[in-house]
Design an enzyme around this catalytic site. Structure first.
Site, PDB file in Angstrom:
ATOM      1  N   HIS A 249       0.835  -1.199   0.000  1.00  0.00           N
ATOM      2  CA  HIS A 249       0.000   0.000   0.000  1.00  0.00           C
ATOM      3  C   HIS A 249       0.863   1.240   0.000  1.00  0.00           C
ATOM      4  O   HIS A 249       2.042   1.205   0.357  1.00  0.00           O
ATOM      5  CB  HIS A 249      -0.930   0.022   1.218  1.00  0.00           C
ATOM      6  CG  HIS A 249      -0.204  -0.003   2.526  1.00  0.00           C
ATOM      7  ND1 HIS A 249       0.269  -1.160   3.091  1.00  0.00           N
ATOM      8  CD2 HIS A 249       0.134   0.991   3.402  1.00  0.00           C
ATOM      9  CE1 HIS A 249       0.855  -0.896   4.247  1.00  0.00           C
ATOM     10  NE2 HIS A 249       0.792   0.417   4.455  1.00  0.00           N
TER      11      HIS A 249
ATOM     12  N   CYS B   4       1.493   4.022  11.806  1.00  0.00           N
ATOM     13  CA  CYS B   4       2.480   3.533  10.837  1.00  0.00           C
ATOM     14  C   CYS B   4       2.777   4.666   9.856  1.00  0.00           C
ATOM     15  O   CYS B   4       2.082   5.686   9.856  1.00  0.00           O
ATOM     16  CB  CYS B   4       1.971   2.286  10.116  1.00  0.00           C
ATOM     17  SG  CYS B   4       0.548   2.563   9.034  1.00  0.00           S
TER      18      CYS B   4
END
Length: 683
Positions: free
Chosen positions: A69, A199
């Site tokens: 991603h 993250c």
């Protein structure tokens, strides 16, 4: 999903028989489907962004799941593509390859309502029943329907219980917390933990860790509230929730926002992947710390922010050392450039000039040169203490600073130099960490960071440096200095090749930083050999971006539009000694770019050493050419390496293009007579 936002996964974006054999191939196959639907505008540019995110941290998860991603300017709308691999693809998960792959694409400026869709999927991937349904789906439409289903189905539980994850917020906005309840803590009250997950992109791992912790908390009988600092919104924990918590868990790969809110609580601090892979262990560790009365009194150290505790000692040691080097570099740059300018203005005899505090003539060039030289020398005098101080800071945060600086000053006193500073910093940081692990009476906790830890750390570090390790290290430092001073001929060329390979292997990564640290460490005690090393390191570091700029200029058709634009910027980055200017090219095509860059770096490093070029400045690129010994030959060395790398990149990419052309022609001929199949699914 939400009625306010369309599902980002359509049947056309599902491949139930993904034939790719590598993660790069899988990303390309799924991204091509996004391009077909107009969700991605530049395939190669988008894949470069995916590869750059993958380089930060593998995206494989236990249980056979891969979630490559990224955020990208080449994405028009938040989009998912799904592939099911019959043979499995390695995405770096500890338990083996992944058979379920979600490619998650988010625009660089997507709104929270759309990004909440992706965050909801990330949570649901932690649900066994959802993953099993994906494996059992028979058609692309069935997969699209699964992903478009209810955003947060309650997981099955043997006994009735409140929902494992409680959504907060409204409309399409992002949920802020997850909660799990049950069990009892001290004094008959539920044991309460607050957690923060985050993250780098804030799309997937943030919410997966939150869901995993929530499920583990429910199973363990712990009341848990999670703050997800992700892309889909950021709702802060209330002061009341933090005050009532018995412990804190941080699962993050970027710094926790407003971390001071959690000071004084027993804290478990790990990387975000640990929150996904071993949540029950983290919660148990938090309970243990609370039972022992351990509390957090400091801000996060660079090591704590760098990754997971299961990282090997070598990885942690490298992080500690790089912490010291990163703070030392500005002193090296300022001092080195001042000294180099002083020599350029006043000649090498300027080092014998009297103190400018006693003798300074405003109209004499020599006085100004002496001022520059003596100021640069003072800046250089801080190198070893700063190195030691910030190595200790990287290990133990602010309580390690004073012991580290004291140890560095001792290293200077006993002539242990750069190596002495390294060891002093490790001793200081280790001493403070050891004292912090002791169980301290509550009355002393308030003065630990400002009195007790600096006092004990300084005393122990000075004792060991003066009386135990100092003299052997000083002898080793002198031997290294003598070796560098005597470098000549084949030995110098071999060292140049090695340094060139290291500088170009990871383009600003750990090996690059080790080579650079070795070079600037030599500037602390400059001699002819150490100045040659500094010149070779800077020359080799300039090669990769300059070579990619040259390659995109002479063979632009081998590169994407985005790479050609990056190539224009790479001219300046390379000329400025910023090796990271080649990272976009290496991320998109590592097997061709990195070996070519290493070959060019080795050529330049060897030639720089063979030409006996020297450099007193630690940075600056072509802008410090007048301060380089043998500047013309230095430029020839850089040009030779640049041409070598550019030629190899063009050759290797040209071979790939030729090998792909027949396959593409064959595929076109096979499908020439086929009728197009159109599948219409509601967006």
């Amino acid at each position: 999903m939400s009625e306010m936002t369309p599902c980002p996964l359509r049947a056309e974006l599902v491949d139930l028989d993904l034939s790719a054999e590598s993660k790069e191939g899988a990303a390309r196959a799924l991204a091509e489907r996004m391009v077909t639907l107009g969700r991605v505008t530049d395939l190669d540019g988008f894949l470069a962004d995916v590869a750059a995110r993958e380089a930060q941290m593998p995206t494989g998860l236990e249980g056979g799941i891969g979630i490559p991603h990224c955020r990208s300017t080449h994405v028009t709308a938040p989009t998912l593509a799904f592939g099911r691999s019959p043979s499995g693809i390695d995405f770096g998960a500890p338990d083996g390859p992944a058979d379920l792959i979600f490619l998650i694409a988010a625009p660089a400026g997507a709104d929270d309502a759309h990004l909440s869709i992706l965050s909801t999927l990330a949570r649901r991937l932690m649900r066994p029943e959802f993953v099993a349904a994906l494996r059992g789906a028979a058609t692309p439409e069935e997969v699209a329907a699964l992903v478009a289903g209810e955003p947060n189905p309650a997981p099955p539980a043997p006994n009735p219980a409140p929902p494992a994850f409680e959504e907060r917020g409204s409309g399409g906005g992002a949920p802020g917390f997850g909660k799990g309840r049950g069990g009892e803590g001290p004094a008959g009250q539920p044991f309460r933990i607050v957690a923060v997950t985050s993250c780098p992109t804030g799309i997937a791992h943030t919410y997966m860790a939150a869901e995993a912790l929530t499920q583990a908390a429910q199973a363990a009988g712990i009341e848990l509230t999670v703050e997800t600092q992700g892309s889909a919104g950021f709702t802060k924990l209330t002061p009341e929730a933090i005050a009532a918590a018995d412990a804190v868990v941080f699962a993050h790969d970027v710094p926790v926002r407003e971390r001071a809110r959690f000071a004084g609580k027993p804290t478990v601090d790990v990387g975000v992947k640990a929150g996904i892979n071993r949540p029950a262990e983290l919660l148990a560790e938090a309970r243990d710390k609370a039972a022992r009365g351990e509390v957090s009194t400091t801000a996060p150290t660079p090591v704590e922010e760098a990754g997971e505790p299961q990282d090997g000692y070598g990885a942690k040691l490298r992080t500690w050392l790089m912490s010291g080097v990163s703070y030392m570099v500005p002193f090296v740059a300022a001092g080195g450039l001042l000294i180099a300018l002083a020599f350029a203005i006043g000649g090498y005899e300027i080092n014998t000039a009297p103190s400018v505090a006693e003798h300074f003539v405003w109209t004499e060039t020599a006085s100004w040169a002496a001022l520059l030289f003596q100021t640069g020398g003072l800046a250089f005098g801080f190198l070893v203490p700063v190195l030691a101080g910030y190595i200790a800071y990287g290990m133990a945060d602010r309580p390690g600073l004073v012991p580290g600086f004291v140890g560095g000053a001792v290293a200077l006193t006993i002539n242990a130099g750069f190596l002495g500073g390294l060891i002093a910093g490790l001793i200081a940081g280790g001493t403070v960490l050891a004292v912090q692990k002791l169980k301290i009476p509550a009355a002393l906790r308030g003065i630990m960071p400002v009195v007790v830890l600096p006092l004990i750390g300084s005393a122990v570090t000075a004792f060991l440096m003066f009386l135990v390790v100092g003299k052997p290290v000083a002898s080793l430092q002198q031997a290294l200095t003598d070796w560098l001073s005597g470098l000549s001929g084949a030995n110098a060329i071999i060292l140049g090749v090695i340094l060139g390979l290291m500088m170009c292997f990871d383009l600003g990564g750990p090996l690059n930083k080790v080579a650079y640290a070795f070079a600037i460490g030599g500037l602390a005690t400059p001699n002819e050999g150490s100045l040659k090393v500094m010149a070779a390191v800077m020359a080799a570091g300039m090669v990769p971006p300059l070579a990619m700029a040259l390659a995109t200029t002479v063979r632009g058709r081998l590169f994407s539009k985005t790479e050609r634009e990056n190539g224009k910027a790479a001219w300046f980055l390379g000329a400025s000694f910023i090796s990271e200017g080649a990272i976009p090219f290496a991320a998109a095509d590592p097997l061709r770019v990195i070996p070519a860059a290493m070959a060019g770096g080795a050529v330049t490093g060897a030639l720089s050493m063979a030409f006996e070029c020297t450099l007193r400045a630690p940075h600056g690129g072509i802008f410090v050419i007048p301060l380089i010994g043998n500047p013309l030959l230095y430029l020839i060395a850089i040009a030779a390496g640049t041409a070598t790398t550019a030629g190899l990149v063009v050759l290797l990419k040209g071979m790939r293009k030729r090998s792909e052309t027949p396959a593409a022609t064959a595929a076109e001929s096979e499908t020439a007579g086929a009728e197009p199949v159109k599948v219409t699914v509601a967006a």
